[in-house]
Write an enzyme that holds these catalytic residues in place. Structure first.
Site, PDB file in Angstrom:
ATOM      1  N   THR A 263      43.089 -35.333  86.691  1.00  0.00           N
ATOM      2  CA  THR A 263      42.818 -35.404  88.142  1.00  0.00           C
ATOM      3  C   THR A 263      41.343 -35.590  88.487  1.00  0.00           C
ATOM      4  O   THR A 263      40.998 -36.458  89.254  1.00  0.00           O
ATOM      5  CB  THR A 263      43.353 -34.150  88.863  1.00  0.00           C
ATOM      6  OG1 THR A 263      44.744 -34.049  88.605  1.00  0.00           O
ATOM      7  CG2 THR A 263      43.132 -34.237  90.360  1.00  0.00           C
ATOM      8  N   ALA A 264      40.457 -34.772  87.990  1.00  0.00           N
ATOM      9  CA  ALA A 264      39.058 -34.833  88.427  1.00  0.00           C
ATOM     10  C   ALA A 264      38.128 -35.393  87.345  1.00  0.00           C
ATOM     11  O   ALA A 264      36.921 -35.178  87.409  1.00  0.00           O
ATOM     12  CB  ALA A 264      38.590 -33.454  88.863  1.00  0.00           C
ATOM     13  N   ALA A 265      38.690 -36.152  86.400  1.00  0.00           N
ATOM     14  CA  ALA A 265      37.852 -36.648  85.292  1.00  0.00           C
ATOM     15  C   ALA A 265      36.702 -37.506  85.808  1.00  0.00           C
ATOM     16  O   ALA A 265      35.546 -37.321  85.419  1.00  0.00           O
ATOM     17  CB  ALA A 265      38.700 -37.443  84.305  1.00  0.00           C
ATOM     18  N   GLY A 266      37.026 -38.442  86.705  1.00  0.00           N
ATOM     19  CA  GLY A 266      35.983 -39.314  87.246  1.00  0.00           C
ATOM     20  C   GLY A 266      34.964 -38.523  88.061  1.00  0.00           C
ATOM     21  O   GLY A 266      33.761 -38.804  88.015  1.00  0.00           O
ATOM     22  N   ASP A 267      35.437 -37.536  88.812  1.00  0.00           N
ATOM     23  CA  ASP A 267      34.519 -36.717  89.615  1.00  0.00           C
ATOM     24  C   ASP A 267      33.585 -35.911  88.721  1.00  0.00           C
ATOM     25  O   ASP A 267      32.384 -35.795  88.979  1.00  0.00           O
ATOM     26  CB  ASP A 267      35.303 -35.770  90.532  1.00  0.00           C
ATOM     27  CG  ASP A 267      36.105 -36.533  91.569  1.00  0.00           C
ATOM     28  OD1 ASP A 267      35.715 -37.669  91.898  1.00  0.00           O
ATOM     29  OD2 ASP A 267      37.126 -35.992  92.042  1.00  0.00           O
TER      30      ASP A 267
END
Ligand code: ADP
Length: 318
Positions: A263-267
């Protein structure tokens, strides 16, 4: 000189259900587990940056992290503000909107860690230029400031921030997510752009599937005026390319892990990248640091709940 990271973007409350599979249209999937977390790409990146902006043994630098955002006058907005305070994020440029509710995201995660997301933007859609202007006016050392933006807030506000940051000599990093077509004149004001494969394809019309196509997409973005391009490639890591630099482009591998929720890998990647740049790391070193941080985040469920702290990242060997 005090380094600063200014994250300008969205704050949402994420309602996450992890189930065996994602529902097709019209389908109901039963048997999942529920988690509620503060999220939103802007808030996630601000929290990622704050958790990583601790004094580190190798740099000694400690950037401050400021978040510029709009929340609603409701329980979700108040919880988000409390969370930012707990994380040590400077929040004096976060406004509480009298009329619009806080942003909400409904996130489904399947057994392989793939996700599907719906967002109701609410107060995020009212983040305006005036608010950004106030925040940027407070910056006294533009040369040591990194501005980090995404595309979950109104495009005119994002474009204004990019132009202002550029004109004042700040390094502006744009994570062009969710994917949108952007004005080339604005792209030319960026220090770096950080698309994933899908976003890189939308921006360049080149389908990015491997190192060769990542190189082609990066070249295309260079010709559009972006000096530094970082294309994130999921489990393969990130491709980094700088126009006119002695450092050759490279695919920097992600540390191998077992992913449970991306879910928040890019963030996580973007928050880490901004901190490392603010600390003075060279771009390739900052990307390697971001790959390490993001590889930890995918081993945990949730958005902000999955973001690592600095000692965890520093513990991973190069
Ligand atoms: P987004 O989440 O924006 O789609 P990616 O999927 O490209 O972005 O992931 C961002 C970064 O997270 C990657 O560049 C990589 O460093 C890290 N990452 C993502 N998935 C994995 C994985 N399965 N194993 C290790 N690192 C990963």
């Amino acid at each position: 000189m005090s380094a600063t990271v200014f994250v300008i973007g969205s704050s949402n409350t994420d309602m996450v259900i992890k189930a065996s599979k994602l529902p097709a249209p019209g389908e109901t999937v039963i048997g999942g587990t529920f988690l509620m977390n503060p999220g939103g790409k802007g808030a996630n990146q601000a929290v990622a940056a704050a958790r990583l902006a601790l004094i580190s043994s190798d740099t000694g630098a400690s950037p401050t992290v400021t978040f510029v955002a709009n929340v609603g006058n409701d329980v979700f907005g108040r919880q988000a503000l409390q969370q930012f305070e707990r994380e040590g994020i400077r929040s004096e440029f976060i406004s509480t909107d009298a009329d619009e509710p806080s942003g909400v995201a409904l996130i489904g995660v399947d057994s392989r860690g793939e996700n599907s997301i719906m967002v109701a933007s609410g107060a995020n859609a009212r983040l305006d230029q005036h608010q950004v202007a106030n925040a940027l006016a407070s910056i006294s050392e533009p040369a040591s400031t990194v501005i980090l933006l995404q595309l979950e807030t109104p495009l005119p506000t994002v474009e204004y921030a990019i132009r202002q940051g550029y004109e004042r000599g700040m390094r502006v990093v744009l994570n062009p997510a969710p994917a949108q077509v952007l004005d080339p004149a604005v792209l030319a004001c960026l220090y770096a752009i950080t698309p994933n494969e899908t976003e890189a394809e939308l921006l360049t019309s080149i389908r990015v599937t491997d190192e060769t196509t990542a190189r082609q997409a990066a070249q295309h973005l260079h010709t559009m005026g972006v000096p530094n391009v970082v294309i994130t490639l999921g489990a393969r890591g990130a491709y980094v390319s700088s126009a006119g630099s002695d450092t050759p482009p490279a695919l920097l591998p992600a540390p191998p892990v077992t992913a449970v929720d991306t879910t928040a890998a890019g963030d996580c990647f973007n928050g880490a990248l901004a901190v490392a740049l603010a600390e003075g790391k060279a771009l390739a070193d900052a990307v390697a640091f971001a790959c390490k941080a993001a590889s930890i985040s995918v081993t945990r469920l949730g958005a902000q709940a999955s973001l690592p702290h600095r000692p965890e990242v520093d513990a991973i060997p190069l």
